[in-house]
Design an enzyme around this catalytic site. Structure first.
Site, PDB file in Angstrom:
ATOM      1  N   GLY A  86       0.815  -1.213   0.000  1.00  0.00           N
ATOM      2  CA  GLY A  86       0.000   0.000   0.000  1.00  0.00           C
ATOM      3  C   GLY A  86       0.846   1.259   0.000  1.00  0.00           C
ATOM      4  CG  MET A 146       8.314   2.210   2.586  1.00  0.00           C
ATOM      5  SD  MET A 146       8.144   0.887   3.823  1.00  0.00           S
ATOM      6  CE  MET A 146       9.363   1.406   5.009  1.00  0.00           C
ATOM      7  CD  GLU A 147       7.010   2.272   7.664  1.00  0.00           C
ATOM      8  OE1 GLU A 147       6.234   1.959   6.740  1.00  0.00           O
ATOM      9  OE2 GLU A 147       7.471   1.440   8.474  1.00  0.00           O
ATOM     10  CG  ASN A 148      10.545   5.123   2.403  1.00  0.00           C
ATOM     11  OD1 ASN A 148      10.947   4.024   2.721  1.00  0.00           O
ATOM     12  ND2 ASN A 148       9.722   5.329   1.386  1.00  0.00           N
ATOM     13  CG  HIS A 176      -0.552   2.616   8.448  1.00  0.00           C
ATOM     14  ND1 HIS A 176      -0.994   1.655   9.315  1.00  0.00           N
ATOM     15  CD2 HIS A 176       0.660   2.202   8.027  1.00  0.00           C
ATOM     16  CE1 HIS A 176      -0.085   0.705   9.423  1.00  0.00           C
ATOM     17  NE2 HIS A 176       0.936   1.015   8.644  1.00  0.00           N
ATOM     18  CD  GLU A 177       2.420   3.785   5.145  1.00  0.00           C
ATOM     19  OE1 GLU A 177       3.494   3.640   5.760  1.00  0.00           O
ATOM     20  OE2 GLU A 177       1.648   2.834   4.887  1.00  0.00           O
ATOM     21  CG  HIS A 189       4.652   3.448  10.160  1.00  0.00           C
ATOM     22  ND1 HIS A 189       4.753   2.531  11.174  1.00  0.00           N
ATOM     23  CD2 HIS A 189       4.071   2.789   9.115  1.00  0.00           C
ATOM     24  CE1 HIS A 189       4.249   1.368  10.761  1.00  0.00           C
ATOM     25  NE2 HIS A 189       3.827   1.502   9.521  1.00  0.00           N
TER      26      HIS A 189
HETATM   27  N1  PHE Z   1       5.732  -0.683   6.208  1.00  0.00           N
HETATM   28  C1  PHE Z   1       4.676  -0.506   5.240  1.00  0.00           C
HETATM   29  C2  PHE Z   1       3.444  -0.119   6.047  1.00  0.00           C
HETATM   30  O1  PHE Z   1       2.768  -0.863   6.614  1.00  0.00           O
HETATM   31  C3  PHE Z   1       4.337  -1.676   4.442  1.00  0.00           C
HETATM   32  C4  PHE Z   1       5.389  -2.168   3.511  1.00  0.00           C
HETATM   33  C5  PHE Z   1       6.147  -3.263   3.825  1.00  0.00           C
HETATM   34  C6  PHE Z   1       5.579  -1.552   2.302  1.00  0.00           C
HETATM   35  C7  PHE Z   1       7.103  -3.753   2.965  1.00  0.00           C
HETATM   36  C8  PHE Z   1       6.516  -2.022   1.431  1.00  0.00           C
HETATM   37  C9  PHE Z   1       7.272  -3.143   1.763  1.00  0.00           C
HETATM   38  O2  PHE Z   1       3.141   0.922   6.299  1.00  0.00           O
HETATM   39 ZN    ZN Z   2       2.695   0.099   8.504  1.00  0.00          ZN
END
Ligand code: PHE
Ligand code: ZN
Length: 885
Positions: A267, A269-271, A303-304, A307
C-alpha cells in the site's frame, strides 16, 4: 532466487551487530541502462558485542562490485570474499571507513524491491531487506545511521530529485545532468531509506505544529494526476493534528513528502520524511475514486504518517518484532478513522475483515504468532496476523488499561526508547511500568498463534437473584504449537432486561454496581463470574465492540438475536446479532441444499431487516451494514468443511428471497437516497458515505427482481452519477445481472472513458473478475489479454487475478480444478518476475484443508506442480512447502 535465504531464521538466534555504522554517505548516478551507487560507511566496532575485531559481513545482493576501499586503501581480490549475498572483509581497527562502488540495474528490476523504475521515474523500496540490493550494508533494523544522499540524473527527464530529510545542496553538471544532496538529521535503519527521481509535479501546503513550527507538505505525482491530490493532503493535515492531540506526537522535520508511484508491491511505505505510496493509496477524487477508496487513502496516509513515531523514531530491533510498529500503527490509524467518521461502522468493517481473512490465516498452514519466532522469507510475514491481529492486541491493552493509562504508557514508550530499535517486550514493559498493571500472562497474545474459542454458558438463580456466566477458553493447535495456555481475554458486556434496558452490574463480593457495561478479564481455562441483585433473567450482550479477537459461542436463539438487534445499546453488538442471525439462517439453508431439499428462508430475518429499513431514524450506514449478509468467504471460514456450491446457492437464495420480500421498502429507500445524491455535490464524509452505501446495497438487492423500473434506475445511475461510488456500484450490479445488452454497453463506455486512468481500470477489471455468473474463468482469461492489463503491475494482478481467486469463490473453486490450475500458472510466471506478489497470490491454494477431498486433491496437485516448476524464490518456496507439510 533461492540460495542461502531459504534457511530458517530464528528469533532465539538474535545477536547484536558486531559493527555499527555511524554515518552513511551515498551517491547515486542514475542512467537509463544502469545506475552507479557509491557508499561511504563510517563504521566502528559495537561496544555491546564484545572484544576483538571479528570479520565484517555486509549484506549485498545482485550488486556488481566495482571498487572497494578500507580506510582509503584499495582492496584487491585476496582482501575480501564475495558470495551472491554477502561481502566479507577484515577490519584492522575499532573505527574505520568502508567505501564501495557498485553497478545495479533498476531499469530491469521487476521485483520492485531496492531501486527500480516505475514508468518513467526511479524510486526505491527498502523494507524489509531491499537496501542490500542497492549497496553493501548491514541491512538490519538495529543498525541505525545518519544518512547523506546525493542523486544525479539527466535534468530534463528527472527534474525532481528527492531523498530523506532536508535538501542541503544542488547544482548542474555538464551534459544536461543535475544533482541534489539531502541530509537526514535522524539516525535510521536502512529500511527507511528512500530516493525518488522523476518528472513530477507537486501540490504544496503547510502545517503548523503544536510548538508553532512550520512544516512544508508536498505530495508529488505524475502531472496528469495533479487534480487528485487534495483529499490525501487534507487527510495528512488531519492526521498530523490528531497525533498531536491524541498521542502528543509532533512532526520533527521541516518537510514531509509523499510520492505516488504506479508500480508498488504494497500500500505505502513510511520512509523518513519521504513516504512512497502506491498511487491507489494517494489519488482520489469524486469522479474516479469510490467512497471506499477515499477512506482507504485517508487511512493509509494516516498510517504512514503515524509511523514517524511508531516505527521511525522508535523502530524494531529485528523483523520478528514487526508488529511492534505495524500492529500499533494499524491500531492508531483505525482509531483516527473512528474519530474522523463513524466509530461503530469502522469497527464493523475492521471486524468483518479480521474474521474473514485473519481468522482464515490463523487456521491455515502459515499461522504464526503476532511475534513470530521463525521465518524463511520476511516478506511473507507482512500478514493480517502481524497487522490486524497485532492491532487487536494493542486494542486489548487499551481496553485493559483504559485511555489515560494507555496514554501514559505510550508517552513512556516514546520517551524511553526514542532513537532506539526495540522489541515487543519493551513496549509491553512501558505499558506495565506506566500503569502498574501486570501484563505477563497477557503477553501470550504475542507468542501463541491461533484464534481462541470462547464458549459461554449461563445460569440464573431466581431465588438468590444471581446470574452466572461461565467462560471456557481453548485454542486450536497451529503449526509448531500443539498446546496453548490460557489467554487474558477482555470481555466487555452488559445484561439486558425484558424491555431491553441495561441492568446495573454488580459482581459477587462488590459493594455496589459498577455501571451497566463493563469489562471482565477471563484469564483461566474455565472461569465463572456471578452477578448479584439480578431481579429477572437477563439476556447477555457479550464481547461488546468485539473486545477480543476470539470466536465467541453462546447459545442464542433467533428470537434473542432479533431482540439484541433492536435493543442492544452497543451498536457493534446490534450488528453482530444481525450477523449471527444471518449465519444461523444461512447455515440452515446450506443444510437444506446439501440434503436436496427445497430452500426455505426463515421469515424472522425478513422481519428483522424490514424493521430496520422502515426506521428512518437509524444511521443509514448501520442499516446498510445490517443488510449485508455474511460473505461467502466468511461462511467458508466458519465451516468445518466448506461446501462451495451450497454456500453460494444458500446465500444467493437468501438475497433473492429478501429482495422479493422487501422490495417496497428497499425501493423507497433507494429512490429517496438517489434523489439526495443527485442534488448533492460529492462530499467524502460519514453522512454521505452512509447515504450512498444504503442506496447502493438497496440497488444490488433490487436488481435481483429484474424489474424494468429498477433496470432503468440502475442505468440512469450509471450514466448520470457524478461520482465513482454510484457509477461503479451500478456497473457492478449490471455485470452481475442477466441484462447482457445494458451490461455490455456500460462496460464498453466505462473502459472507453477511463482507458487512460489505470486506477479506474483496476476497478473495471475487479467488477468483472468478481462476477459469480458461470464462465468466470474464461472472462478472466480474456481480460488478461486486454491492453490495459499487465502482470508487471501489482495493482493489475490484484485487481484481476487476486479478485477472482479471493472474491469469486464459486468460479475459482470450479469442480474441475481449472481455477486452481489457472492460479498456479500465474504464480509460476510471477515467481520469476515478482516473488512477493507471486507468494501473496498463492494464499487461496494454501487453504486446501477447508474443502472436500476432491478439491483438496486438485489444490494440492497444483501446489506440488508449483514446487516442481523449477527454481523457486524463497518467498514462494516457503509458502508452498509449508502448505504441503
Ligand atoms: N511498512 C509498510 C506499512 O505498513 C508496508 C510495507 C512493507 C511496504 C514492505 C513495502 C514493503 O506501512
Ligand atoms: Zn505500517
Amino acid at each position: 532466487m533461492r540460495t542461502e535465504q531459504s534457511k530458517t531464521i530464528y528469533l532465539k538466534d538474535y545477536q547484536v551487530p558486531d559493527y555499527l555504522i555511524d554515518e552513511t554517505h551515498l551517491t547515486f548516478e542514475l542512467f537509463e541502462d544502469h545506475s552507479l551507487v557509491h557508499a561511504q560507511l563510517v563504521m566502528r566496532r559495537n561496544p555491546a558485542a564484545g572484544a576483538g575485531l571479528p570479520k565484517l559481513v555486509l549484506d549485498g545482493q545482485q550488486l556488481e562490485l566495482l571498487e572497494l576501499k578500507l580506510d582509503d586503501r584499495e582492496l584487491g581480490e585476496g582482501d575480501y570474499t564475495l558470495t551472491d549475498s554477502h561481502l566479507t572483509l577484515q577490519p584492522t581497527q575499532e573505527r574505520f571507513v568502508v567505501d564501495s562502488s557498485v553497478r545495479i540495474h533498476p531499469e530491469s528490476n521487476t521485483a520492485l524491491e531496492g531501486l527500480y523504475k516505475s514508468g518513467t521515474m526511479f524510486c526505491t523500496q527498502c523494507e524489509a531487506e531491499g537496501f542490500r540490493k542497492i549497496t553493501f550494508y548491514l541491512d538490519r533494523p538495529d543498525v541505525m545511521s545518519k544518512f547523506t544522499t546525493t542523486v544525479s540524473a539527466e535534468k530534463h527527464a528527472y527534474p525532481v530529485l528527492l531523498s530523506n530529510g532536508n535538501p542541503i545542496a544542488s547544482g548542474s553538471e555538464e551534459g544536461g545532468r543535475h544533482w541534489a544532496t539531502w541530509e537526514d538529521p535522524f539516525k535510521k535503519p536502512a529500511y527507511l531509506f528512500a530516493l525518488v527521481a522523476g518528472d513530477l509535479w507537486c501540490v504544496e501546503d503547510s502545517f503548523t505544529t503544536m510548538s508553532s513550527r512550520e512544516v512544508a507538505l508536498r505530495i508529488y505525482v505524475e502531472p496528469e494526476n495533479i487534480d487528485k491530490v487534495q483529499h490525501a493532503m487534507d487527510s495528512l493535515k488531519r492526521s498530523m493534528k490528531w497525533d498531536e492531540e491524541v498521542y502528543g506526537r509532533e512532526y520533527d522535520l521541516d518537510i514531509f513528502m509523499i510520492v505516488a508511484v504506479n508500480d508498488f508491491n504494497m500500500g505505502a511505505m513510511e520512509n523518513k520524511g519521504l513516504n512512497i505510496f502506491n498511487s491507489s493509496c494517494v489519488l482520489a477524487k469524486a469522479e474516479t475514486a469510490t467512497d471506499a477508496a477515499h477512506q482507504r487513502v485517508e487511512a493509509v496516509v494516516a498510517h504512514e504518517y503515524f509511523h514517524n513515531w511508531s516505527g521511525n523514531r522508535v523502530t524494531c530491533r529485528d523483523w520478528f518484532q514487526l508488529s511492534l510498529k505495524e500492529g500499533f500503527t494499524v491500531f492508531r490509524d483505525s482509531e483516527f478513522s473512528a474519530d474522523t467518521h463513524s466509530r461503530t461502522v469502522k469497527r464493523i468493517e475492521d471486524v468483518a475483515y479480521l474474521r474473514t481473512h485473519q481468522f482464515a490465516e490463523d487456521a491455515g498452514p502459515m499461522a504464526h504468532p503476532v511475534r513470530p519466532d521463525a521465518y524463511m522469507e520476511i516478506s511473507n510475514f507482512y500478514t493480517l496476523t502481524i497487522y490486524e491481529k497485532g492491532a487487536e492486541v494493542l486494542r486489548m491493552i487499551h481496553t485493559l488499561l483504559g485511555p489515560e493509562l494507555f496514554r501514559k504508557g505510550s508517552d513512556l514508550y516514546f520517551e524511553r526508547h526514542d532513537g532506539q530499535a526495540v522489541t515487543c517486550d519493551d513496549f509491553v514493559k512501558a505499558m506495565e511500568d506506566a500503569s502498574g498493571i501486570d501484563l505477563t500472562q497477557f503477553k501470550r497474545w504475542y507468542t501463541q498463534a491461533g484464534t481462541p474459542r470462547l464458549e459461554v454458558s449461563e445460569a440464573y438463580d431466581e431465588a438468590a437473584q444471581t446470574y452466572s456466566l461461565t467462560f471456557r477458553q481453548s485454542c486450536p493447535a497451529t503449526p509448531g504449537q500443539s498446546e496453548k495456555l490460557p489467554f487474558v481475554i477482555p470481555v466487555a458486556l452488559g445484561l439486558l432486561d425484558a424491555q431491553g434496558f441495561e441492568l446495573p452490574l454488580r459482581l459477587q463480593g462488590e459493594s455496589a454496581a459498577q455501571g451497566t457495561s463493563r469489562v471482565l478479564s477471563v484469564t483461566e481455562a474455565e472461569q465463572t463470574f456471578t452477578f448479584v441483585g439480578v431481579v429477572e433473567k437477563p439476556l447477555p450482550s457479550l464481547l461488546r465492540g468485539f473486545s477480543a479477537p476470539v470466536k465467541l459461542h453462546f447459545p442464542y436463539s433467533r428470537d434473542q438475536l432479533m431482540f439484541l438487534m433492536q435493543h442492544d445499546s452497543d451498536g457493534f453488538n446490534r450488528w453482530e446479532a444481525g450477523q449471527q442471525l444471518s449465519v444461523q439462517v444461512l447455515q440452515e439453508l446450506i443444510g437444506q441444499h446439501q440434503r436436496g431439499e427445497a430452500l426455505v428462508l426463515d421469515q424472522r430475518l425478513v422481519t428483522a431487516l424490514r424493521t430496520l429499513l422502515e426506521d428512518e431514524s437509524l444511521d443509514q450506514a448501520m442499516v446498510a451494514e445490517m443488510l449485508s449478509l455474511p460473505g461467502e468467504a466468511y461462511l467458508t471460514e466458519i465451516s468445518e468443511v466448506a461446501d462451495v456450491e451450497a454456500i453460494h446457492a444458500a446465500r444467493e437464495f437468501a438475497r433473492k428471497a429478501l429482495a422479493d420480500a422487501l422490495f417496497a421498502p428497499l425501493w423507497a429507500r433507494y429512490q429517496a437516497n438517489r434523489e439526495v445524491s443527485k442534488a448533492t455535490p460529492y462530499v467524502a464524509e460519514a453522512a454521505h458515505f452512509a447515504r450512498r452505501s444504503l442506496q447502493n446495497i438497496a440497488l444490488s438487492y433490487l436488481m435481483l427482481s429484474e424489474k424494468p423500473e429498477v433496470l432503468a434506475a440502475c442505468v440512469d445511475q450509471f450514466d448520470n452519477a457524478d461520482n465513482m461510488t454510484e457509477r461503479l456500484a451500478a456497473l457492478a450490479v449490471l455485470v452481475n445481472s442477466p441484462f447482457q445488452e445494458e451490461q455490455g454497453k456500460a462496460l464498453a463506455m466505462f473502459a472507453d472513458f477511463f482507458k487512460d486512468n489505470p486506477l479506474v481500470m483496476d476497478q473495471w477489471f475487479s467488477v468483472q473478475a468478481g462476477c459469480p455468473l458461470p464462465g468466470g474463468l474464461e472472462r478472466v482469461h480474456a481480460l488478461m489479454q486486454h491492453e490495459a492489463f499487465t502482470l508487471k503491475n501489482p495493482n493489475k494482478v490484484r485487481a484481476l487475478i487476486g479478485a477472482f481467486a479471493n472474491q469469486n469463490l464459486i468460479n475459482f473453486h470450479r469442480a474441475d480444478g481449472a481455477g486452481y490450475r489457472f492460479l498456479a500458472d500465474q504464480v509460476i510466471t510471477l515467481n520469476a518476475l515478482n516473488p512477493q506478489i507471486a507468494s501473496r497470490l498463492l494464499a487461496p491454494l494454501t487453504r486446501w484443508r477447508k474443502y472436500g477431498s476432491a478439491r483438496q486433491a486438485l489444490m494440492k496437485a497444483e501446489l506440488e506442480r508449483i514446487l516442481a516448476s523449477g527454481e523457486l524464490s524463497s518467498d514462494v518456496y516457503e509458502v508452498v512447502s509449508k502448505s504441503l507439510a
